[in-house]
Scaffold this motif. Structure first.
Motif, mmCIF file in Angstrom:
data_model
loop_
_atom_site.group_PDB
_atom_site.id
_atom_site.type_symbol
_atom_site.label_atom_id
_atom_site.label_comp_id
_atom_site.label_asym_id
_atom_site.label_seq_id
_atom_site.Cartn_x
_atom_site.Cartn_y
_atom_site.Cartn_z
ATOM 1 N N GLY A 1 0.781 -1.238 0.000
ATOM 2 C CA GLY A 1 0.000 0.000 0.000
ATOM 3 C C GLY A 1 0.803 1.274 0.000
ATOM 4 O O GLY A 1 0.255 2.353 0.250
ATOM 5 N N VAL B 1 -2.995 -0.874 -4.280
ATOM 6 C CA VAL B 1 -3.651 0.391 -3.939
ATOM 7 C C VAL B 1 -4.788 0.663 -4.933
ATOM 8 O O VAL B 1 -5.137 1.807 -5.207
ATOM 9 C CB VAL B 1 -2.653 1.580 -3.916
ATOM 10 N N ARG C 1 -6.135 -1.532 2.849
ATOM 11 C CA ARG C 1 -4.865 -1.118 2.266
ATOM 12 C C ARG C 1 -3.791 -1.035 3.359
ATOM 13 O O ARG C 1 -4.084 -0.716 4.504
ATOM 14 C CB ARG C 1 -5.109 0.255 1.650
#
Ligand code: 9MR
Length: 740
Positions: free
Chosen positions: A289, A307, A332
């Motif tokens: 992320g 992401v 995330r």
């Protein structure tokens, strides 16, 4: 084994021409592949509908479409290959890929569960490579399948192959690891005031003379070895050498015995000075992320993974597996678990706990700007920033209010199907899914959130309070749903991390909640738990599935008012005495001695070291610190394979750990794992095909191979580096015992 075409091919051909009657050749069986040379068209080779087979200069070639997701989305294969159980086969082909690719070459069961009898990831390039290997069929089968799985590439590419051959009657491949000199030392070195032991593999049963030489070759000490008989963990006859009376610092010492000279080592006080930060830095490049900045980790920069940018299908809005829930979560962030792209709450739990526990043990050793991470300079110790990256993810896995099982935590989130290697995180095209909430995950969240609540309070009271609320909620949800176990069969696309006994997770969570709040409910739970008084010091050590020890260690070391606290502290010392006795009896100085080594044995060795180190902290008794120091020797080279298990430490060290992005062994443009990465280590169960092919029948210490394909012996994992962080911090601690 795969060779580039050209000179190597010539050499191979010459050897065969000169030695036509070499062992194995006489018994060579008939060719099992039909039309492996493509002299008569392409039949009986078949392909998936998206691949058209053509002949090109006597080879089979095909344009492979881009944009597929799974390796098996484009296949060329041949069916009905007979295999005979116990027979050893020579399998070979030549193949090219333009542009270069790493497909999968398999010989397998043609139907679900597609059991693989041979599997390889040959690195193909436009010039072509020769691939040759042997394997022994574990079953008899009239209709095995030879398959080349060519899917999963974003871009189109061209595949060609020729000379595909499978013949029985081959000699089994004999794998002989290069174990170097028979005198085994800690290759990194020894502390001047620490124990200094070595192990010699020898046939001699009478004491061997040993010599310690400095870098100029001058003998500086000598003595006699101690015969130790046959060591069960290596099946070797060994002697041990104790040269602890020598304490002068220097570089390039060697130890000679039985005509063999060890690899060189240092004697220096700063032996482990870089290890705590290196072991901790491992976590930044495991982050999901977020972009990994090359400026912070030269050679390791990569785009943010998962992401929500194609081809990724996560992790910002992740649905559940079908039928599990009706919502999506933004999960995330966090760390990738290991060499895969999965994120698992149970394993994330022990990992983040051990990082926070390392900080909690000795706050003064951890500062801001220590690790060169994006948060460096924010006034918070970097170790806490790194831990927060994971803790935020764990919090995000909690079932939202108003939903069924609110307050519990989803067990894990990972790909719907296993992906191949190499595969950078941002290129993973698989669907990501939340798996059912589990009691174990919920209690991992409760424990770590409670711990985070007390540690983050001085830096971010709001974050601390958020953690405490989440911990209380998780605790209540686990109490209300005490037997929601993760399924052992939920292992497609990610590990199962199943565990049918969560009484230990309950104990650990109650302990952390008690330490943070001092409240009666948690205290009473702790006191009533069988884990509070039972002998929890297993020979095999503790790990993600055995977490009572985490609770007991914290109750012994973190200030609290338990009525039986003195007994709790004594119990840790009793555990340490047990591991100390194990180590003394072990000729390689290991505090871990079981007839069959577990998956990730190195982390179990380290966790047993944590218990001995804690006994030192509690008592100040030197023998426990010495025991920890001696145990390090095993990890750094005093072992049957004569290698270090930490990347970048020691002349010969693991560096091909199983990982989809540190996949240098498969793609030279990718890096090896960063310095300070621990390999899982010997695993007697050798579950992966390469280990099964090369290590079958291995003595425990030999059940390891530093090959990227060996996911069961050579993976890297967040919960294996975490005890390395803890122990290395202990080893560099100059402050003496911590909790007396
Ligand atoms: O470390 C885990 C080990 O204790 C288990 O026996 C094994 C099988 O369930 O799984 C190991 O964990 C792997 C996980 O399932 C997926 N990511 C990589 C982990 C390390 O190999």
């Amino acid at each position: 084994m795969t060779r580039r075409r050209g000179a190597a091919l010539l050499a191979l051909t010459t050897v065969l021409a000169l030695a036509p009657t070499a062992a194995g050749a006489a018994a060579e069986g008939p060719e099992q592949i039909v039309n492996g040379t493509f002299g008569t068209g392409t039949a009986p080779w078949w392909s998936t509908g998206n691949v058209t087979l053509t002949l090109d200069q006597g080879r089979l070639c095909a344009d492979i479409p881009g944009g597929t997701v799974n390796p098996w989305d484009a296949i060329i294969g041949q069916d009905d290959i007979a295999l005979v159980a116990g027979e050893t086969y020579a399998y070979s082909f030549t193949a090219s890929a333009d542009p270069a690719k790493v497909p999968r070459a398999l010989i397998q069961l043609p139907v679900d569960p597609y059991t693989q009898y041979y599997s390889a990831n040959p690195q193909l390039d436009p010039t072509g490579v020769d691939h040759a290997a042997t394997f022994t069929a574990p079953v008899s089968l009239p209709d095995a399948q030879v398959a080349f799985q060519l899917g999963g590439s974003a871009e189109p590419w061209r595949f060609c192959m020729d000379d595909v051959s499978l013949k029985g009657g081959a000699e089994p491949e004999v794998y002989e690891p290069d174990t170097g000199p028979r005198v085994r030392v800690n290759m990194v070195g020894y502390l001047p005031d620490g124990p200094k032991n070595a192990t010699v593999v020898t046939t001699s049963t009478t004491p061997l003379e040993w010599l310690l030489r400095d870098s100029s070759g001058r003998t500086v000490a000598r003595g006699s070895g101690k015969p130790r008989g046959t060591d069960a963990s290596s099946r070797q006859n060994v002697q041990t050498i104790d040269f602890g009376s020598y304490a002068r610092t220097g570089k390039g010492y060697t130890l000679t015995a039985d005509g063999e000279t060890s690899r060189p080592f240092d004697i220096t006080a700063d032996l482990y000075s870089t290890l705590p930060t290196d072991a901790l830095k491992f976590y930044y490049t495991q982050r999901s992320g977020i972009e990994i900045l090359d400026s912070l980790r030269p050679g390791y920069g990569r785009p943010a993974g998962h992401v929500g940018v194609a081809p990724n299908q996560g992790d910002v809005l992740v649905p559940c597996q079908p039928g599990v829930c009706d919502y999506s979560l933004n999960v995330r962030g966090g760390w990738y678990d290991a060499g895969d792209h999965g994120k698992y709450v149970v394993n994330g739990g022990i990992s983040v706990h051990q990082l926070m526990a390392t900080y909690e043990r000795n706050r003064s050793a951890f500062t801001d700007r220590q690790l060169r991470i994006p948060e460096s300079g924010n006034g918070v110790p970097d170790v806490l920033d790194e831990a927060r990256w994971e803790q935020e993810f764990l919090l995000s896995m909690q079932v939202p209010a108003g939903k069924p099982l609110a307050g519990m935590a989803h067990h894990k989130i990972h790909d719907a199907n296993w992906t191949g290697l190499p595969l950078l995180p941002h290129l993973d095209p698989q669907l990501r899914e939340l798996h059912p909430p589990s009691t174990a995950a919920t209690l991992n969240l409760a424990a770590t959130a409670a711990q985070a609540a007390r540690l983050f309070k001085p830096y971010d009271p709001a974050f601390a309070a958020r953690n405490l609320r989440a911990a209380r909620l998780a605790w209540a949800a686990a109490k209300a749903n005490p037997t929601r176990y993760a399924s052992a069969t939920d292992g497609v696309g990610g590990g199962s991390y199943d565990d049918n006994n969560v009484s230990d997770e309950f104990y650990w969570a109650a302990a952390e909640l008690y330490l943070t709040t001092g409240e009666r409910e948690y205290r009473d739970f702790v006191l009533a738990s069988p884990h509070h008084t039972g002998d929890i010091w297993r020979d095999r050590g503790f790990d993600w599935g055995n977490t009572a020890q985490l609770g007991r260690l914290d109750l012994a070391t973190v200030p609290n008012n338990l009525p039986d606290r003195a007994r709790v502290r004594r119990s840790v010392v009793e555990g340490a005495d047990k591991y100390l006795a194990t180590q003394r009896a072990h000729p390689y100085g290991m505090p871990y001695d079981v007839p069959d080594y577990d998956w990730g044995s190195n982390n179990l060795v380290l966790n047993n070291m944590v218990v001995m180190a804690t006994a030192y902290d509690l008592t100040g008794t030197e023998k426990y610190r010495r025991a920890v120091r001696e145990s390090m020797d095993y990890l750094f080279g005093r072992n049957a394979l004569n290698q270090s298990y930490v990347t970048g430490y020691g002349e010969v060290a693991s560096h091909n750990q199983h990982s989809r992005w540190y996949a240098h062994q498969l793609d030279a443009t990718l890096p090896n794992p960063p310095r300070g990465t621990l390999a899982g280590g010997p695993n007697s169960s050798i579950q992966d095909p390469i280990a099964q092919r090369l290590l079958s029948g291995c003595a425990p210490q030999f059940c390891y191979i530093d090959d990227i394909e060996s996911w069961s012996t050579n993976e890297l994992t967040i919960n294996w580096n975490s005890p390395l962080v803890w122990v290395s911090s202990f080893l560099t601690d100059r402050g003496g015992p911590r909790c007396r």
